[in-house]
Design an enzyme around this catalytic site. Structure first.
Site, PDB file in Angstrom:
ATOM      1  N   GLU A 127       0.871  -1.174   0.000  1.00 42.87           N
ATOM      2  CA  GLU A 127       0.000   0.000   0.000  1.00 42.87           C
ATOM      3  C   GLU A 127       0.910   1.226   0.000  1.00 42.87           C
ATOM      4  O   GLU A 127       1.784   1.337   0.856  1.00 42.87           O
ATOM      5  CB  GLU A 127      -0.882  -0.006   1.244  1.00 42.87           C
ATOM      6  CG  GLU A 127      -1.834   1.174   1.351  1.00 42.87           C
ATOM      7  CD  GLU A 127      -2.615   1.162   2.669  1.00 42.87           C
ATOM      8  OE1 GLU A 127      -3.811   1.494   2.649  1.00 42.87           O
ATOM      9  OE2 GLU A 127      -2.008   0.821   3.722  1.00 42.87           O
ATOM     10  N   GLU A 218      -8.251  10.900   2.502  1.00 40.43           N
ATOM     11  CA  GLU A 218      -8.442   9.947   3.590  1.00 40.43           C
ATOM     12  C   GLU A 218      -8.700  10.707   4.881  1.00 40.43           C
ATOM     13  O   GLU A 218      -8.060  11.717   5.157  1.00 40.43           O
ATOM     14  CB  GLU A 218      -7.228   9.036   3.762  1.00 40.43           C
ATOM     15  CG  GLU A 218      -7.390   8.029   4.896  1.00 40.43           C
ATOM     16  CD  GLU A 218      -6.370   6.902   4.878  1.00 40.43           C
ATOM     17  OE1 GLU A 218      -6.469   6.017   5.747  1.00 40.43           O
ATOM     18  OE2 GLU A 218      -5.481   6.899   3.995  1.00 40.43           O
TER      19      GLU A 218
END
Length: 231
Positions: A127, A218
């Site tokens: 990620e 986010e």
């Protein structure tokens, strides 16, 4: 949330107790309770992925708080969030690559949030983030510092970290995170991904087969708003 709403309903019902029979109060309580639940559900966008106006989008939420993700024209999207647990969403491409990305817009977190080029690879499962701006918490502070890379008019600090038994594109898994965190925050410009990929590789931080790659907003235990356009 359910117990709180039922308490609110009970308080509302008590106000009119002298003027209405018990059966009527119960009916009103159920109607108000169901209506409130429906309104809450409409405020939160469910996790989803797909294509929108020629761009790939991904939106994931753990279901905490209220978050609304909206795809706009071409590469535009917006997010409004309030008291969330964790979410990440945005627009970009699938698969990802060492492309040059242009973006612009607004990013206004109240608390912990990131604006970043965000993506995944498999074999190895990685990620990755190229963080352009963030709220109250520098995401690199939880990782291992590896060095710096100069790119697109700024300096980025490089970090790596390991997540254990965490959500991933293949389900719950243990995987590595790669981070480039820009030292001077911005909410628009060019991101040359090749520069970051090459810098990571020089520190032994190798990528695998690319999955999606988006310019993401986010939020983590925070509130805020963003409106971003990817070019």
């Amino acid at each position: 949330m359910v117990s709180f709403l039922r308490l609110a309903v009970a308080c509302f019902a008590a106000v009119g107790a002298l003027a209405a029979p018990v059966e009527s109060l119960e009916e009103r309580s159920d109607e108000l309770f169901n209506s409130t639940l429906h309104e809450f559900a409409e405020r939160s966008t469910p996790s989803s992925t797909g294509w929108s106006n020629g761009y790939y989008y991904s939106f994931w939420t753990d279901g905490g708080g209220s978050v609304t993700y909206t795809n706009g024209a071409a590469g535009q999207y917006s997010v409004q969030w309030s008291n969330v647990g964790n979410f990440v969403g945005g627009k970009g491409w699938n698969p990802g690559s060492a492309r040059t990305i242009n973006y612009g817009g607004s990013f206004n977190p109240s608390g912990n949030g990131y604006l970043a080029v965000y993506g995944w690879t498999t074999n190895p499962l990685v990620e990755y983030y190229v963080v352009e701006s963030y709220g109250t918490y520098n995401p690199g502070s939880g990782g291992t510092y590896k060095g710096t890379v100069n790119s697109d008019g700024g300096t980025y600090n490089i970090y790596t970290a390991t997540r254990y038994n965490a959500p991933s594109i293949i389900g719950t898994a243990t995987f590595t995170q790669y981070w480039s965190v820009r030292t001077s925050k911005r909410t628009g410009g060019t991101v040359t991904m090749a520069n970051h990929f090459n810098a990571w590789a020089s520190h032994g931080m190798n990528l695998g087969t690319h999955n999606y790659q988006i310019v993401a907003t986010e939020g983590y235990q925070s509130s805020g708003s963003s409106s971003i356009t990817v070019y």
